[in-house]
Write a protein that holds these residues in place. Structure first.
Motif, PDB file in Angstrom:
ATOM      1  N   THR A   1     -13.761  36.537   0.466  1.00 44.67           N
ATOM      2  CA  THR A   1     -13.003  37.482   1.284  1.00 44.67           C
ATOM      3  C   THR A   1     -11.702  37.862   0.581  1.00 44.67           C
ATOM      4  OG1 THR A   1     -13.886  36.458   3.275  1.00 44.67           O
ATOM      5  CG2 THR A   1     -11.963  37.865   3.547  1.00 44.67           C
ATOM      6  N   PHE A   2     -11.533  39.166   0.366  1.00 40.67           N
ATOM      7  CA  PHE A   2     -10.303  39.668  -0.236  1.00 40.67           C
ATOM      8  C   PHE A   2      -9.413  40.306   0.814  1.00 40.67           C
ATOM      9  CE2 PHE A   2     -13.144  40.095  -4.002  1.00 40.67           C
ATOM     10  CZ  PHE A   2     -12.456  39.201  -4.804  1.00 40.67           C
ATOM     11  N   GLU A   3      -8.131  40.287   0.561  1.00 39.47           N
ATOM     12  CA  GLU A   3      -7.182  41.040   1.376  1.00 39.47           C
ATOM     13  C   GLU A   3      -6.449  42.020   0.471  1.00 39.47           C
ATOM     14  OE1 GLU A   3      -4.574  38.438   3.467  1.00 39.47           O
ATOM     15  OE2 GLU A   3      -6.214  37.315   4.412  1.00 39.47           O
ATOM     16  N   LYS A   4      -6.033  43.146   1.038  1.00 37.22           N
ATOM     17  CA  LYS A   4      -5.208  44.079   0.270  1.00 37.22           C
ATOM     18  C   LYS A   4      -3.909  43.390  -0.124  1.00 37.22           C
ATOM     19  CE  LYS A   4      -7.022  48.442   1.915  1.00 37.22           C
ATOM     20  NZ  LYS A   4      -6.811  49.647   2.702  1.00 37.22           N
ATOM     21  N   TYR A   5      -3.312  43.896  -1.214  1.00 35.94           N
ATOM     22  CA  TYR A   5      -2.074  43.285  -1.687  1.00 35.94           C
ATOM     23  C   TYR A   5      -1.071  43.159  -0.549  1.00 35.94           C
ATOM     24  CZ  TYR A   5       2.263  42.345  -4.039  1.00 35.94           C
ATOM     25  OH  TYR A   5       3.447  41.760  -4.412  1.00 35.94           O
ATOM     26  N   ASN A   6      -0.475  41.975  -0.456  1.00 32.78           N
ATOM     27  CA  ASN A   6       0.465  41.677   0.625  1.00 32.78           C
ATOM     28  C   ASN A   6       1.794  41.228   0.020  1.00 32.78           C
ATOM     29  OD1 ASN A   6       1.878  40.604   2.811  1.00 32.78           O
ATOM     30  ND2 ASN A   6       0.035  39.800   3.778  1.00 32.78           N
ATOM     31  N   PRO A   7       2.887  41.959   0.272  1.00 39.94           N
ATOM     32  CA  PRO A   7       4.189  41.576  -0.297  1.00 39.94           C
ATOM     33  C   PRO A   7       4.623  40.161   0.091  1.00 39.94           C
ATOM     34  CG  PRO A   7       4.290  43.786   0.661  1.00 39.94           C
ATOM     35  CD  PRO A   7       2.966  43.212   1.058  1.00 39.94           C
TER      36      PRO A   7
ATOM     37  N   THR B   1      -2.718  37.514  -6.806  1.00 37.82           N
ATOM     38  CA  THR B   1      -1.643  37.664  -5.807  1.00 37.82           C
ATOM     39  C   THR B   1      -0.302  37.975  -6.457  1.00 37.82           C
ATOM     40  OG1 THR B   1      -1.179  35.277  -5.748  1.00 37.82           O
ATOM     41  CG2 THR B   1      -2.765  36.132  -4.112  1.00 37.82           C
ATOM     42  N   SER B   2      -0.211  37.829  -7.785  1.00 29.84           N
ATOM     43  CA  SER B   2       1.051  38.102  -8.488  1.00 29.84           C
ATOM     44  C   SER B   2       1.117  39.536  -9.021  1.00 29.84           C
ATOM     45  CB  SER B   2       1.233  37.130  -9.658  1.00 29.84           C
ATOM     46  OG  SER B   2       0.314  37.419 -10.702  1.00 29.84           O
ATOM     47  N   VAL B   3       0.048  40.309  -8.783  1.00 28.80           N
ATOM     48  CA  VAL B   3      -0.027  41.674  -9.337  1.00 28.80           C
ATOM     49  C   VAL B   3      -0.003  42.677  -8.189  1.00 28.80           C
ATOM     50  CG1 VAL B   3      -1.357  43.283 -10.750  1.00 28.80           C
ATOM     51  CG2 VAL B   3      -1.362  40.826 -11.304  1.00 28.80           C
ATOM     52  N   GLU B   4       1.109  43.379  -8.073  1.00 32.21           N
ATOM     53  CA  GLU B   4       1.272  44.341  -6.978  1.00 32.21           C
ATOM     54  C   GLU B   4       0.166  45.390  -7.019  1.00 32.21           C
ATOM     55  OE1 GLU B   4       4.809  47.228  -5.287  1.00 32.21           O
ATOM     56  OE2 GLU B   4       5.330  45.480  -6.512  1.00 32.21           O
ATOM     57  N   GLY B   5      -0.470  45.611  -5.869  1.00 31.89           N
ATOM     58  CA  GLY B   5      -1.518  46.609  -5.767  1.00 31.89           C
ATOM     59  C   GLY B   5      -2.923  46.075  -5.940  1.00 31.89           C
ATOM     60  N   LEU B   6      -3.060  44.799  -6.299  1.00 31.00           N
ATOM     61  CA  LEU B   6      -4.388  44.217  -6.519  1.00 31.00           C
ATOM     62  C   LEU B   6      -4.807  43.414  -5.294  1.00 31.00           C
ATOM     63  CD1 LEU B   6      -6.378  44.230  -8.915  1.00 31.00           C
ATOM     64  CD2 LEU B   6      -5.329  42.103  -9.695  1.00 31.00           C
ATOM     65  N   SER B   7      -6.043  43.626  -4.840  1.00 33.62           N
ATOM     66  CA  SER B   7      -6.569  42.807  -3.741  1.00 33.62           C
ATOM     67  C   SER B   7      -6.817  41.389  -4.249  1.00 33.62           C
ATOM     68  CB  SER B   7      -7.891  43.386  -3.223  1.00 33.62           C
ATOM     69  OG  SER B   7      -7.690  44.653  -2.668  1.00 33.62           O
TER      70      SER B   7
ATOM     71  N   GLU C   1       6.800  36.113  -1.372  1.00 36.29           N
ATOM     72  CA  GLU C   1       7.666  35.212  -0.603  1.00 36.29           C
ATOM     73  C   GLU C   1       7.058  33.815  -0.502  1.00 36.29           C
ATOM     74  OE1 GLU C   1       8.186  37.186   3.151  1.00 36.29           O
ATOM     75  OE2 GLU C   1       8.826  39.040   2.158  1.00 36.29           O
ATOM     76  N   GLN C   2       5.736  33.754  -0.309  1.00 37.25           N
ATOM     77  CA  GLN C   2       5.064  32.450  -0.264  1.00 37.25           C
ATOM     78  C   GLN C   2       5.251  31.716  -1.587  1.00 37.25           C
ATOM     79  OE1 GLN C   2       1.104  33.970   1.164  1.00 37.25           O
ATOM     80  NE2 GLN C   2       1.139  32.073   2.340  1.00 37.25           N
ATOM     81  N   PHE C   3       5.086  32.451  -2.689  1.00 39.48           N
ATOM     82  CA  PHE C   3       5.286  31.838  -4.006  1.00 39.48           C
ATOM     83  C   PHE C   3       6.691  31.272  -4.135  1.00 39.48           C
ATOM     84  CE2 PHE C   3       7.286  32.608  -8.162  1.00 39.48           C
ATOM     85  CZ  PHE C   3       6.726  31.531  -8.843  1.00 39.48           C
TER      86      PHE C   3
ATOM     87  N   ILE D   1      -4.723  33.175  -1.581  1.00 40.34           N
ATOM     88  CA  ILE D   1      -4.357  31.845  -2.081  1.00 40.34           C
ATOM     89  C   ILE D   1      -3.472  32.082  -3.303  1.00 40.34           C
ATOM     90  CG2 ILE D   1      -5.193  29.673  -3.055  1.00 40.34           C
ATOM     91  CD1 ILE D   1      -7.871  30.223  -1.574  1.00 40.34           C
ATOM     92  N   ILE D   2      -2.275  31.511  -3.287  1.00 41.69           N
ATOM     93  CA  ILE D   2      -1.288  31.760  -4.341  1.00 41.69           C
ATOM     94  C   ILE D   2      -1.605  30.872  -5.549  1.00 41.69           C
ATOM     95  CG2 ILE D   2       1.185  31.846  -4.869  1.00 41.69           C
ATOM     96  CD1 ILE D   2       0.290  33.602  -2.457  1.00 41.69           C
ATOM     97  N   ASP D   3      -1.782  31.506  -6.731  1.00 41.77           N
ATOM     98  CA  ASP D   3      -1.971  30.735  -7.969  1.00 41.77           C
ATOM     99  C   ASP D   3      -0.621  30.546  -8.634  1.00 41.77           C
ATOM    100  OD1 ASP D   3      -4.755  29.959  -8.826  1.00 41.77           O
ATOM    101  OD2 ASP D   3      -5.131  32.035  -8.236  1.00 41.77           O
ATOM    102  N   ILE D   4      -0.333  29.284  -8.956  1.00 37.92           N
ATOM    103  CA  ILE D   4       0.969  28.927  -9.529  1.00 37.92           C
ATOM    104  C   ILE D   4       0.741  28.071 -10.770  1.00 37.92           C
ATOM    105  CG2 ILE D   4       3.102  27.617  -9.126  1.00 37.92           C
ATOM    106  CD1 ILE D   4       2.813  28.344  -6.143  1.00 37.92           C
TER     107      ILE D   4
END
Length: 199
Positions: free
Chosen positions: A4-10, A40-46, A14-16, A50-53
């Protein structure tokens, strides 16, 4: 399973920042370099939400200093993967440990991964600890920055992810293999581009 993907979320940024602050509190004496990577670190990408760090440590000797620092918090340490990826220490940050009683702190070599651990709703972040001198550190940073600055590649990646999201997958690793040919090809270009711009 379907991915399941979500559209890019600003709010991913903040979570990062929130998780980075927590990681810095726990690991700060090692002077880590903590970076937001992955989709999740690339604006505009679904992306999967889950934040990759990446936690960058100074050398391989520091890798095994990280697991004790995150023990008994909201992290599960996948020691199981150390054999196949000795240059990395991998953790999952859980959304909320108290509600997930019965999940292990460490998944050891030879352990079966509990079925519950495959539930993406339990995860808020994937944490990869890698030495900053490693080629693996370089390729993750280069690919992220390449996607941020090359909209045509980002669009192609988005289309591939959308297509793969329609398919059934055994697990997340299986899905990652589906993306592998595109990522391998573009990572090579990204690393060369990154080195050319950071010499």
């Amino acid at each position: 399973m379907k991915i399941t993907f979500e559209k890019y979320n600003p709010s991913w940024k903040e979570q990062f920042e929130s998780i980075r602050n927590e990681l810095e509190e726990n690991t700060g004496f090692l002077n880590p370099q903590i970076e937001h990577i992955g989709s999740t670190s690339v604006e505009g990408l679904s992306a999967k939400p889950i934040i990759d760090i990446m936690i960058g440590v100074q050398n391989e000797e520091d890798l095994d200093k990280i697991p004790p620092l995150l023990k008994e918090k909201d992290y599960v340490y996948y020691e199981k993967y150390n054999g196949e990826m000795p240059y990395r220490r991998f953790f999952i940050k859980l959304t909320d440990r108290p509600q997930n009683l019965g999940l292990p702190d460490i998944i050891h070599q030879g352990d079966e991964i509990p079925e519950k651990m495959h539930d993406h709703k339990l995860r808020i972040a994937h944490i990869h600890t890698i030495p900053v001198s490693s080629e693996h550190w370089l390729r993750h940073i280069a690919f992220r920055d390449y996607l941020r600055t090359h909209p045509e590649v980002r669009t192609e990646y988005q289309k591939i992810k959308e297509r793969l999201s329609m398919q059934e997958w055994h697990d997340g690793n299986d899905y990652n293999e589906g993306k592998d040919p595109f990522i391998k090809k573009e990572e090579q270009k990204a690393v060369q581009w990154y080195l050319d711009h950071h010499q």
